[in-house]
Write a protein that holds these residues in place. Structure first.
Motif, PDB file in Angstrom:
ATOM      1  N   UNK A 169      -7.982  -4.794  20.041  1.00  0.00           N
ATOM      2  CA  UNK A 169      -7.382  -4.365  18.777  1.00  0.00           C
ATOM      3  C   UNK A 169      -7.968  -3.063  18.212  1.00  0.00           C
ATOM      4  N   UNK A 170      -8.947  -2.494  18.879  1.00  0.00           N
ATOM      5  CA  UNK A 170      -9.594  -1.291  18.374  1.00  0.00           C
ATOM      6  C   UNK A 170      -8.592  -0.171  18.113  1.00  0.00           C
ATOM      7  N   UNK A 171      -7.760   0.150  19.076  1.00  0.00           N
ATOM      8  CA  UNK A 171      -6.837   1.275  18.909  1.00  0.00           C
ATOM      9  C   UNK A 171      -5.736   0.996  17.890  1.00  0.00           C
ATOM     10  N   UNK A 172      -5.219  -0.229  17.852  1.00  0.00           N
ATOM     11  CA  UNK A 172      -4.150  -0.516  16.883  1.00  0.00           C
ATOM     12  C   UNK A 172      -4.686  -0.489  15.453  1.00  0.00           C
ATOM     13  N   UNK A 173      -5.894  -1.009  15.232  1.00  0.00           N
ATOM     14  CA  UNK A 173      -6.473  -0.955  13.881  1.00  0.00           C
ATOM     15  C   UNK A 173      -6.831   0.485  13.505  1.00  0.00           C
ATOM     16  N   UNK A 174      -7.356   1.244  14.477  1.00  0.00           N
ATOM     17  CA  UNK A 174      -7.677   2.656  14.219  1.00  0.00           C
ATOM     18  C   UNK A 174      -6.398   3.433  13.875  1.00  0.00           C
ATOM     19  N   UNK A 175      -5.324   3.178  14.593  1.00  0.00           N
ATOM     20  CA  UNK A 175      -4.055   3.854  14.346  1.00  0.00           C
ATOM     21  C   UNK A 175      -3.498   3.497  12.970  1.00  0.00           C
ATOM     22  N   UNK A 176      -3.567   2.215  12.600  1.00  0.00           N
ATOM     23  CA  UNK A 176      -3.083   1.775  11.292  1.00  0.00           C
ATOM     24  C   UNK A 176      -3.824   2.490  10.163  1.00  0.00           C
ATOM     25  N   UNK A 177      -5.143   2.485  10.228  1.00  0.00           N
ATOM     26  CA  UNK A 177      -5.940   3.144   9.179  1.00  0.00           C
ATOM     27  C   UNK A 177      -5.781   4.663   9.233  1.00  0.00           C
TER      28      UNK A 177
END
Length: 73
Positions: free
Chosen positions: A45-53
């Motif tokens: 989930x690192x990239x999806x959470x980074x993208x969201x923020x």
């Protein structure tokens, strides 16, 4: 396994995986510039959470997470 042995969990919705990174962020409309909130992320989930923020301009830093660490300021 007791609560002390359990890993810090990912902030991804419904995820029960151990966190490996902390995404440090703030919302400039409501937080002072030095304020840091933290979401924890597993590798999946690192990239999806980074993208969201990031798409909201909230992301400030991403650091490795160690169990029990408090990344908020």
């Amino acid at each position: 396994m007791g609560a002390l042995d359990e890993p810090d969990l990912c902030s991804g919705k419904g995820c029960r995986a151990a966190a490996t990174h902390a995404l440090l962020w703030n919302n400039p409309k409501i937080h002072t510039p030095e304020r840091r909130k933290a979401w924890l992320a597993c590798p999946d989930h690192l990239e999806s959470l980074r993208s969201f923020l990031g798409s909201r301009g909230f992301i400030r830093d991403v650091v490795e997470h160690e169990k029990g660490a408090d990344h908020t300021v």
